[in-house]
Design a protein around this motif. Structure first.
Motif, PDB file in Angstrom:
ATOM      1  N   ASP A  85       1.411  -4.312   6.940  1.00 17.59           N
ATOM      2  CA  ASP A  85       0.523  -4.228   7.826  1.00 17.59           C
ATOM      3  C   ASP A  85       0.010  -2.862   8.013  1.00 17.59           C
ATOM      4  O   ASP A  85       0.947  -2.783   9.726  1.00 17.59           O
ATOM      5  N   GLU A  86      -0.149  -2.161   7.974  1.00 19.70           N
ATOM      6  CA  GLU A  86      -0.540  -1.006   8.266  1.00 19.70           C
ATOM      7  C   GLU A  86       1.027  -0.148   8.933  1.00 19.70           C
ATOM      8  O   GLU A  86       0.891   1.151   9.601  1.00 19.70           O
ATOM      9  N   THR A  87       1.968   0.021   8.661  1.00 21.77           N
ATOM     10  CA  THR A  87       3.294  -0.020   9.317  1.00 21.77           C
ATOM     11  C   THR A  87       4.009   0.564   7.863  1.00 21.77           C
ATOM     12  O   THR A  87       4.277   0.253   7.147  1.00 21.77           O
ATOM     13  N   THR A 118       1.283  -0.781   0.601  1.00 19.36           N
ATOM     14  CA  THR A 118      -0.032   0.148   0.012  1.00 19.36           C
ATOM     15  C   THR A 118       1.096   0.997  -0.164  1.00 19.36           C
ATOM     16  O   THR A 118       2.228   1.091   0.990  1.00 19.36           O
ATOM     17  N   ALA A 119       0.572   2.415  -0.880  1.00 24.52           N
ATOM     18  CA  ALA A 119       1.566   3.775  -1.035  1.00 24.52           C
ATOM     19  C   ALA A 119       0.998   4.272  -0.569  1.00 24.52           C
ATOM     20  O   ALA A 119      -0.251   4.565  -1.371  1.00 24.52           O
ATOM     21  N   VAL A 120       1.130   5.328   0.577  1.00 30.04           N
ATOM     22  CA  VAL A 120       0.121   6.741   0.176  1.00 30.04           C
ATOM     23  C   VAL A 120       1.342   7.816  -0.612  1.00 30.04           C
ATOM     24  O   VAL A 120       2.395   8.340  -0.009  1.00 30.04           O
ATOM     25  N   LEU A 121       0.427   8.574  -1.358  1.00 35.85           N
ATOM     26  CA  LEU A 121       0.619   9.843  -1.030  1.00 35.85           C
ATOM     27  C   LEU A 121       1.513  10.927  -0.308  1.00 35.85           C
ATOM     28  O   LEU A 121       0.277  11.322   0.328  1.00 35.85           O
ATOM     29  N   ASP A 122       2.455  11.202   0.856  1.00 36.92           N
ATOM     30  CA  ASP A 122       2.625  12.201   1.410  1.00 36.92           C
ATOM     31  C   ASP A 122       2.841  13.246   0.973  1.00 36.92           C
ATOM     32  O   ASP A 122       2.161  14.593   1.714  1.00 36.92           O
TER      33      ASP A 122
END
Length: 90
Positions: A25-27, A6-10
């Protein structure tokens, strides 16, 4: 070997560079920097969530996940609301 995260655009720097945080795992386990133009157009904003496929440590494909992004925003807002209520009770 292909790995999926999972990648989140920071953040987007100077309108050209995207900083993605990779999660397992959400880390947060790693960070990738790439050109904004490599992101799906509808996911070119901070907080966007993607499925990221990496091969040989290189981002090969990003799939924008608006429903996952919305769930995360709602969960964060609920957490904030609960904390605000506790503070106002004191």
């Amino acid at each position: 070997m292909t790995e999926t995260y999972t990648a989140v655009l920071d953040r987007i720097v100077d309108g050209e560079t995207a900083v993605l945080l990779l999660e397992a795992d959400e880390t947060v386990v790693d960070e990738r920097i790439l050109e904004v133009e490599r992101l799906p157009e509808d996911g070119q904003h901070e907080g966007a969530v993607f499925d990221a496929e990496l091969e040989a440590d290189t981002v090969r494909e990003l799939t924008y996940r608006p429903s996952v992004e919305q769930e995360r925003r709602e969960t964060a807002q609920e957490r904030f609301d609960r904390l605000s209520e506790r503070l106002s009770d004191e």
